[in-house]
Design a protein around this motif. Structure first.
Motif, PDB file in Angstrom:
ATOM      1  N   PRO A  19       0.784  -1.460  -0.093  1.00  0.00           N
ATOM      2  CA  PRO A  19       0.213  -0.011   0.180  1.00  0.00           C
ATOM      3  C   PRO A  19       0.853   1.015  -0.410  1.00  0.00           C
ATOM      4  N   LEU A  20       0.408   2.307  -0.775  1.00  0.00           N
ATOM      5  CA  LEU A  20       0.992   3.602  -0.754  1.00  0.00           C
ATOM      6  C   LEU A  20       0.222   4.930  -0.338  1.00  0.00           C
ATOM      7  N   ASN A  21       0.806   5.211   0.820  1.00  0.00           N
ATOM      8  CA  ASN A  21      -0.226   6.862   1.176  1.00  0.00           C
ATOM      9  C   ASN A  21      -0.380   7.535  -0.380  1.00  0.00           C
ATOM     10  N   THR A  22      -1.061   8.154  -0.225  1.00  0.00           N
ATOM     11  CA  THR A  22      -2.242   8.694  -0.955  1.00  0.00           C
ATOM     12  C   THR A  22      -1.734  10.454  -1.378  1.00  0.00           C
ATOM     13  N   ALA A  23      -0.943  10.341  -0.861  1.00  0.00           N
ATOM     14  CA  ALA A  23       0.115  11.537  -0.836  1.00  0.00           C
ATOM     15  C   ALA A  23       1.489  12.028  -1.336  1.00  0.00           C
ATOM     16  N   TYR A  24       1.263  10.603  -1.264  1.00  0.00           N
ATOM     17  CA  TYR A  24       3.061  10.219  -2.554  1.00  0.00           C
ATOM     18  C   TYR A  24       2.863  11.629  -3.789  1.00  0.00           C
ATOM     19  N   THR A  25       4.215  11.832  -3.935  1.00  0.00           N
ATOM     20  CA  THR A  25       4.028  12.788  -5.516  1.00  0.00           C
ATOM     21  C   THR A  25       4.550  11.533  -6.036  1.00  0.00           C
ATOM     22  N   LEU A  26       5.027  12.282  -7.026  1.00  0.00           N
ATOM     23  CA  LEU A  26       4.959  10.597  -8.767  1.00  0.00           C
ATOM     24  C   LEU A  26       6.410  10.781  -8.540  1.00  0.00           C
ATOM     25  N   ALA A  27       7.749  11.804  -7.929  1.00  0.00           N
ATOM     26  CA  ALA A  27       8.832  11.349  -7.866  1.00  0.00           C
ATOM     27  C   ALA A  27       9.115  10.575  -6.418  1.00  0.00           C
ATOM     28  N   GLU A  28       8.502  10.164  -6.181  1.00  0.00           N
ATOM     29  CA  GLU A  28       8.272   9.411  -4.816  1.00  0.00           C
ATOM     30  C   GLU A  28       7.941   8.147  -5.069  1.00  0.00           C
ATOM     31  N   LEU A  29       6.517   8.203  -5.927  1.00  0.00           N
ATOM     32  CA  LEU A  29       6.333   7.083  -6.287  1.00  0.00           C
ATOM     33  C   LEU A  29       7.149   5.977  -7.416  1.00  0.00           C
ATOM     34  N   ASP A  30       7.998   7.071  -8.328  1.00  0.00           N
ATOM     35  CA  ASP A  30       9.290   6.106  -8.253  1.00  0.00           C
ATOM     36  C   ASP A  30       9.959   5.291  -8.678  1.00  0.00           C
ATOM     37  N   TYR A  31      10.770   6.066  -6.947  1.00  0.00           N
ATOM     38  CA  TYR A  31      11.386   5.292  -6.886  1.00  0.00           C
ATOM     39  C   TYR A  31      10.517   3.753  -5.958  1.00  0.00           C
ATOM     40  N   PHE A  32       9.535   3.983  -5.542  1.00  0.00           N
ATOM     41  CA  PHE A  32       8.618   2.806  -4.728  1.00  0.00           C
ATOM     42  C   PHE A  32       8.731   1.669  -5.638  1.00  0.00           C
ATOM     43  N   ILE A  33       8.626   1.677  -6.740  1.00  0.00           N
ATOM     44  CA  ILE A  33       8.095   0.956  -7.932  1.00  0.00           C
ATOM     45  C   ILE A  33       9.407   0.149  -8.326  1.00  0.00           C
ATOM     46  N   SER A  34      10.208   1.175  -8.440  1.00  0.00           N
ATOM     47  CA  SER A  34      11.416   0.754  -8.977  1.00  0.00           C
ATOM     48  C   SER A  34      12.881  -0.106  -8.056  1.00  0.00           C
ATOM     49  N   ASP A  35      11.937  -0.042  -7.081  1.00  0.00           N
ATOM     50  CA  ASP A  35      12.386  -0.642  -5.650  1.00  0.00           C
ATOM     51  C   ASP A  35      11.722  -2.669  -5.734  1.00  0.00           C
ATOM     52  N   ALA A  36      10.802  -1.759  -5.383  1.00  0.00           N
ATOM     53  CA  ALA A  36       9.456  -3.423  -5.107  1.00  0.00           C
ATOM     54  C   ALA A  36       9.393  -4.336  -6.175  1.00  0.00           C
ATOM     55  N   GLU A  37       9.549  -3.375  -7.734  1.00  0.00           N
ATOM     56  CA  GLU A  37       9.381  -4.150  -8.923  1.00  0.00           C
ATOM     57  C   GLU A  37       7.596  -4.495  -8.860  1.00  0.00           C
ATOM     58  N   PRO A  38       6.817  -3.938  -8.412  1.00  0.00           N
ATOM     59  CA  PRO A  38       5.300  -4.922  -8.284  1.00  0.00           C
ATOM     60  C   PRO A  38       5.048  -5.282 -10.151  1.00  0.00           C
ATOM     61  N   ARG A  39       4.211  -6.519 -10.085  1.00  0.00           N
ATOM     62  CA  ARG A  39       3.697  -6.961 -11.657  1.00  0.00           C
ATOM     63  C   ARG A  39       2.623  -6.801 -11.515  1.00  0.00           C
ATOM     64  N   LEU A  40       1.913  -5.784 -10.800  1.00  0.00           N
ATOM     65  CA  LEU A  40       1.055  -4.990 -11.095  1.00  0.00           C
ATOM     66  C   LEU A  40       0.856  -3.507  -9.939  1.00  0.00           C
ATOM     67  N   VAL A  41       0.568  -2.430 -10.997  1.00  0.00           N
ATOM     68  CA  VAL A  41       0.537  -1.289  -9.804  1.00  0.00           C
ATOM     69  C   VAL A  41      -1.506  -0.744  -9.799  1.00  0.00           C
ATOM     70  N   VAL A  42      -2.121  -0.368  -9.297  1.00  0.00           N
ATOM     71  CA  VAL A  42      -3.728   0.082  -8.815  1.00  0.00           C
ATOM     72  C   VAL A  42      -3.497   1.464  -8.246  1.00  0.00           C
ATOM     73  N   VAL A  43      -4.087   2.076  -9.529  1.00  0.00           N
ATOM     74  CA  VAL A  43      -4.389   3.293  -9.144  1.00  0.00           C
ATOM     75  C   VAL A  43      -5.488   4.229  -9.294  1.00  0.00           C
ATOM     76  N   THR A  44      -6.146   4.906  -8.833  1.00  0.00           N
ATOM     77  CA  THR A  44      -7.004   5.819  -9.237  1.00  0.00           C
ATOM     78  C   THR A  44      -7.000   6.451 -10.607  1.00  0.00           C
ATOM     79  N   PRO A  45      -8.585   6.410 -11.222  1.00  0.00           N
ATOM     80  CA  PRO A  45      -8.535   6.706 -12.540  1.00  0.00           C
ATOM     81  C   PRO A  45      -7.652   8.453 -13.112  1.00  0.00           C
TER      82      PRO A  45
END
Ligand code: MCA
Ligand code: AMP
Length: 508
Positions: free
Chosen positions: A82-108
């Motif tokens: 789970p990721l805080n809804t307050a995170y910016t795209l810059a912050e999300l880039d790090y989490f996605i690069s580090d965790a390497e999820p197969r699927l990301v679910v976000v708001t439209p």
């Protein structure tokens, strides 16, 4: 064939038509609905090709469907991130690069921005909106409701929660099925939750408090909850006559006390108010007891350990303490340098061991090793003592951390962003006592000679870099930062100097 956590949840269901969730707008989800929708979403995730052990990263608004997505991941063996809804795209880039999820679910509305990041790391993107719609739900509608749960053992990963790092970037805390289940069962029994309870749930569901402590305790008791999108004191007071318990961060209690509707009569059906995630001021505890006749029960936990200690359900709930170690959890206080266990009443490092303690940091074996003692105790970074009666007190932090409204902010992350700006020589970020948030993020900045950099210009620059709650509430410009003989910035001097910046009121 068994799924360690979800089997226990199934066994706790009182009846398929028993209510699990009521929302603020009066829609109701039964336990049968929970089984059906978590099953359909698990089916959709499985059809997308996600396999046990794959990460599913989720940044969505709070809704019943968002909780179904969490349960779906548990059921299909995916690792929920789970990721805080307050995170910016810059912050999300790090989490996605580090965790390497197969699927990301976000708001439209976030989907376009995320797709650019997800495609770099080969992740799929699906959507879930705050009204229970979105591409993931469309897929789920085509799935059968009776999903066969993936086999997951006690030690298999259930979730990764990122926790801010003292140096550099956030670390992913790996939590197993049994970390979550053992803690939920312990808390359920300790706090005497049963199917008769109805919890006011106004916490976010991307952190341990709202996701595991609140939700898993309700699920393993077969109880129900009011699932509210955010903390709104007036709404909470209007629901209280139909509720039995609430869990919150200290800011919840500070804000409730500002409302005249908080009276003995308003809380008469409530049997338990729990506080955690940040220190509850003794003044707040006292004011709440005077106003309502109820003593708030304070407990202590961490992302890495789930809950460690709790004040007693029956017995003295002492203001300013976090109570006793929970059954099955061992807590000791050690000398921070030598690691030698200290006697009662002496202050040192709090260390914990038990089935609640995480498996380690995701892909960071050295950091994991550094935070465990050889005998398996986890070094929390919190300073505390245990008194003669066994009550644990948190008296400070051995880690440079600010806790604002229950959210953790590591100064280093904010300082790095500020230091990168042209016109800045260096900065020091501290937490200053704040009447509403407990601590307010405050930046002390040294400008380059001749620079006309303003407070607003710094705030503007941080806007798309850092989540809003990490951004300083005030920026102060100084000529130099105070340093000790080793050249280290003396944050204690700054904390003292600016201690009255947000002028705490006596009852806050
Ligand atoms: C919102 N803002 C904040 C915070 N929340 N700033 C600093 N700290 C915060 N926590 C910003 C908003 O972006 C807004 O900025 C301004 O402050 C005022 O917003 P407001 O409407 O007052 O905020 P809110 O929406 O009412 O939120 C306050 C809150 C919320 C209810 C205290 O932060 C919250 O729900 N906190 C709970 C966090 C939590 O669950 N922590 C558990 C972590 P602007 O107006 O300038 O745009 S788990 C944990 O710690 C461990 C495991 C444990 O022991 O539980
Ligand atoms: P997190 O990293 O978000 O899991 O935050 C965990 C930290 O919050 C702990 O290490 C403590 O410093 C703090 N914390 C949690 N509960 C309490 C409490 N009841 N009193 C004081 N600090 C707390």
């Amino acid at each position: 064939m068994s799924n360690h956590l979800f089997d226990a949840i199934r066994h706790s269901i009182p009846a398929e038509d028993a209510v699990f969730i009521e929302t603020g707008d009066n829609s109701t989800w039964t336990y049968g609905d929970m089984l059906q929708w978590s099953g359909r979403i698990a089916g959709a995730i499985d059809t997308l090709g996600i396999r046990p052990g794959d990460r599913v990263a989720v940044q969505v608004e709070k809704s019943p469907e968002a909780l179904m997505l969490y349960l779906a991941c548990i059921r299909c063996g995916a690792v929920y991130l789970p990721l805080n809804t307050a995170y910016t795209l810059a912050e999300l880039d790090y989490f996605i690069s580090d965790a390497e999820p197969r699927l990301v679910v976000v708001t439209p509305k976030a989907a376009e921005g995320i797709k650019a990041i997800a495609s770099k790391y080969g992740a799929l993107v699906e959507t879930l909106d705050d009204h229970g719609g979105g591409s993931l739900i469309d897929l789920a509608k085509g799935e059968a409701p009776d999903f066969v749960d993936a086999t997951r053992a006690a030690d298999d990963l259930a979730a990764i929660l990122y926790t801010s790092g003292t140096t550099g970037r956030s670390k992913g805390a790996m939590l197993t099925h049994d970390n979550l289940l053992s803690n939920a069962l312990t808390l359920r029994d300790h706090w005497q939750f049963t199917a008769k309870d109805r919890l006011i749930h106004a916490l976010p569901i991307f952190h341990t408090h709202g996701l595991f402590v609140a939700t898993n305790v309700i699920l393993t008791s077969g109880a129900s909850m009011f699932l509210l999108p955010k903390f709104d004191p007036a709404e909470i007071l209007s629901l209280m006559p139909r509720a039995t318990a609430m869990m919150g961060v200290p800011t919840f209690y500070v804000r409730l006390l500002q409302n005249e509707g908080l009276t003995r009569d308003a809380v008469k059906t409530m049997r338990l108010f729990i506080s955690g995630s940040a220190p509850l001021l003794a003044d707040t505890h006292r004011a709440f007891q005077e106003r309502t006749g109820q003593a708030i029960l304070e407990r202590y936990g961490m992302t890495e350990t789930n809950m460690n200690t709790s004040n007693p359900y029956a017995g003295d709930r002492i203001a300013g303490t976090v109570g006793f170690p929970l059954p099955g959890v061992t807590v000791r206080v050690t000398h921070p340098e030598t690691g030698v266990t200290l006697p009662a009443d002496e202050t040192g490092m709090i260390e914990v061991k038990g089935p609640n303690v995480f498996k380690g940091y995701w892909r960071m074996p050295e950091k994991t090793k550094a935070e465990f003692r050889d005998d398996g105790f986890f070094i929390t970074g919190d300073l505390g003592k245990i008194d003669q009666r066994g009550y644990v007190y948190i008296v400070g932090r051995g880690k440079d951390l600010v806790i604002s409204g229950g959210y953790n902010i590591y100064p280093k992350e904010v300082e790095s962003e500020i230091d990168q700006l042209s016109g800045v020589v260096e900065s020091a970020v501290i937490g200053v006592a704040h009447p509403d948030f407990g601590e307010g993020v405050t930046a002390i900045v040294v400008k380059k000679a001749g620079s006309d950099l303003s407070e607003q210009a710094i705030l503007d620059a941080l806007q798309n870099r850092l989540a809003r709650y990490k951004q300083p509430k005030q920026i102060i410009f100084v000529e130099d930062l105070p340093r000790n003989t080793m050249g280290k910035v003396q944050k204690n001097v700054l904390r003292e100097q600016y201690g009255n910046l947000y002028a705490i009121s006596p009852n806050a």
